[in-house]
Design an enzyme around this catalytic site. Structure first.
Site, short mmCIF file in Angstrom:
data_model
loop_
_atom_site.label_atom_id
_atom_site.label_comp_id
_atom_site.label_asym_id
_atom_site.label_seq_id
_atom_site.Cartn_x
_atom_site.Cartn_y
_atom_site.Cartn_z
N ASN A 1 34.06 53.64 37.13
CA ASN A 1 35.36 53.76 36.49
C ASN A 1 35.41 55.09 35.75
O ASN A 1 34.76 55.26 34.72
CB ASN A 1 35.54 52.58 35.51
CG ASN A 1 36.83 52.69 34.70
OD1 ASN A 1 37.69 53.54 35.00
ND2 ASN A 1 36.98 51.85 33.69
N TRP A 2 36.17 56.02 36.30
CA TRP A 2 36.19 57.36 35.74
C TRP A 2 37.08 57.46 34.49
O TRP A 2 37.13 58.49 33.84
CB TRP A 2 36.64 58.37 36.81
CG TRP A 2 35.68 58.48 37.96
CD1 TRP A 2 34.44 57.87 38.06
CD2 TRP A 2 35.84 59.22 39.17
NE1 TRP A 2 33.84 58.20 39.25
CE2 TRP A 2 34.67 59.03 39.96
CE3 TRP A 2 36.86 60.04 39.69
CZ2 TRP A 2 34.51 59.62 41.21
CZ3 TRP A 2 36.71 60.63 40.94
CH2 TRP A 2 35.54 60.42 41.69
N LYS A 3 37.82 56.43 34.20
CA LYS A 3 38.72 56.40 33.03
C LYS A 3 39.60 57.66 33.02
O LYS A 3 39.98 58.12 34.09
CB LYS A 3 37.89 56.24 31.76
CG LYS A 3 36.95 55.02 31.84
CD LYS A 3 36.33 54.62 30.54
CE LYS A 3 35.44 53.40 30.75
NZ LYS A 3 34.86 52.87 29.54
N HIS B 1 41.24 45.75 32.06
CA HIS B 1 40.12 46.42 31.39
C HIS B 1 40.31 46.32 29.87
O HIS B 1 41.44 46.39 29.39
CB HIS B 1 40.05 47.89 31.82
CG HIS B 1 38.79 48.56 31.37
ND1 HIS B 1 38.64 49.02 30.09
CD2 HIS B 1 37.62 48.80 32.02
CE1 HIS B 1 37.41 49.53 29.97
NE2 HIS B 1 36.78 49.42 31.13
N GLU C 1 39.95 48.34 27.56
CA GLU C 1 40.70 49.46 26.95
C GLU C 1 42.20 49.28 27.16
O GLU C 1 43.01 49.67 26.32
CB GLU C 1 40.20 50.80 27.53
CG GLU C 1 38.83 51.15 26.97
CD GLU C 1 37.96 51.99 27.88
OE1 GLU C 1 38.47 52.59 28.85
OE2 GLU C 1 36.74 52.03 27.63
N GLU D 1 32.67 42.65 30.84
CA GLU D 1 32.40 43.85 30.05
C GLU D 1 32.54 43.53 28.57
O GLU D 1 33.67 43.54 28.04
CB GLU D 1 33.39 44.95 30.42
CG GLU D 1 33.29 45.43 31.84
CD GLU D 1 33.83 46.85 31.98
OE1 GLU D 1 33.08 47.71 32.43
OE2 GLU D 1 35.00 47.08 31.62
N GLY E 1 30.84 52.08 26.19
CA GLY E 1 30.83 53.43 25.65
C GLY E 1 30.05 53.55 24.35
O GLY E 1 30.18 54.55 23.64
N SER F 1 27.88 50.33 29.13
CA SER F 1 26.70 51.20 28.93
C SER F 1 25.62 50.97 29.99
O SER F 1 24.43 51.00 29.67
CB SER F 1 26.13 51.04 27.52
OG SER F 1 27.10 51.45 26.56
N GLY G 1 31.01 53.15 33.53
CA GLY G 1 31.92 54.15 32.97
C GLY G 1 31.25 55.51 32.92
O GLY G 1 31.15 56.22 33.94
N GLY G 2 30.75 55.89 31.74
CA GLY G 2 30.19 57.23 31.51
C GLY G 2 29.22 57.70 32.58
O GLY G 2 29.31 58.85 33.04
P1 13P Z 1 30.57 52.71 29.84
O1 13P Z 1 29.66 52.54 31.04
O2 13P Z 1 30.88 54.13 29.55
O3 13P Z 1 30.07 51.93 28.68
O4 13P Z 1 31.97 52.05 30.26
C1 13P Z 1 31.97 50.78 30.79
C2 13P Z 1 33.32 50.49 31.30
O5 13P Z 1 34.25 50.30 30.54
C3 13P Z 1 33.52 50.47 32.76
O6 13P Z 1 34.77 49.97 33.07
#
Ligand code: 13P
Length: 255
Positions: free
Chosen positions: A10-12, A96, A98, A168, A174, A214, A235-236
């Protein structure tokens, strides 16, 4: 039941069209012949065309990060599920944390979006997860069950069969603070148990539940070794080929 591992990046709100294309080239090179694991990436909307083009015929899927619950209309700034499908995506992240936290998404809107995605022939990747205060109050399972109840309300087993779930925990996203393999496995098992009370055994047994929060090359193998963790939503660590590939590798080894 053997479930094929699934890793989603997930590149956000990162990687515009140029940068996204660069990463897609690297992914294509590294993963085009990967057989044992499903891999998808979820670029921001504006980068979807480049990534779809680049990854065509590679077997790497492209997902959107969101879609609207209505197929069209006066919803300024929104993107519909049929548009996401027409752009070449086959999957879409829904609910998600977020989106829930910053954009007011509720279990009801998540339910509408899942329906819109299915109507548009997209596979929803439905996200659930509790906040830290909820976990500390010992209510994590109850809250996740409530999210599932709302998200899947009125949907039958044919719908569930086309979905992937992602657990999640909000406190792990994050933050560098990941759930322990035991914490994650306990929740994944609880989710499967909850679903077993509502859907046919075969549909629940085939459903993939991804862990997100994470995930890194350092912790992926242990998380993915858990019997009910069928993959990762990253994510990251999905923004760089050097950190994403080892996670895909860990999922491949698991299979
Ligand atoms: P991180 O891997 O950066 O914690 O993000 C997780 C995430 O929200 C994937 O959708």
């Amino acid at each position: 039941m053997a479930r094929r591992p699934f890793v989603v990046g997930n590149w956000k709100m990162n990687l515009g069209p140029g940068e996204a294309d660069t990463l897609a080239i690297a992914l294509k090179r590294a993963l085009w012949d990967r057989q044992a694991v499903d891999v998808s990436v979820a670029p921001p909307y504006l980068s979807i065309p480049e990534v779809v083009n680049r990854l065509r015929a590679t077997g790497i899927g492209v997902a959107a990060q969101n879609c609207h619950g209505q197929p069209a209309g006066a919803f300024t700034g929104e993107v519909s599920a049929p548009m996401v499908r027409a752009a070449g995506c086959t999957q879409v992240l829904i609910g998600h944390s977020e989106r829930r936290q910053y954009f007011g998404e509720t279990d009801e809107s998540v339910n509408l979006k899942i329906r819109a995605a299915l109507d548009a022939d997209l596979e929803p990747i439905v996200c659930v997860g509790e906040a830290l205060f909820v976990r500390e109050a010992g209510k994590a399972v109850a809250v996740v069950e409530q999210q599932l109840e709302g998200a899947l309300s009125g949907l039958g087993s044919e719908a569930l069969e086309r979905c992937t779930l992602a657990y999640e925990p909000v406190w792990a996203i994050g933050t560098g603070r990941t759930a322990s393999p035991e914490q994650a496995e306990d929740m994944h098992r609880a989710i499967r148990t909850w679903l077993s009370g509502r859907f046919p055994k075969a549909a629940v047994g085939a459903l993939r539940i991804l862990y997100g929060g994470s995930v890194t090359p350092a912790n992926a193998a242990l998380l993915l070794a858990q019997p009910d963790i069928d993959g990762a939503l990253v994510g990251g660590a999905s923004l760089k080929i050097e950190t994403f590939l080892p996670i895909v590798e860990a999922a491949t080894t698991r299979s």
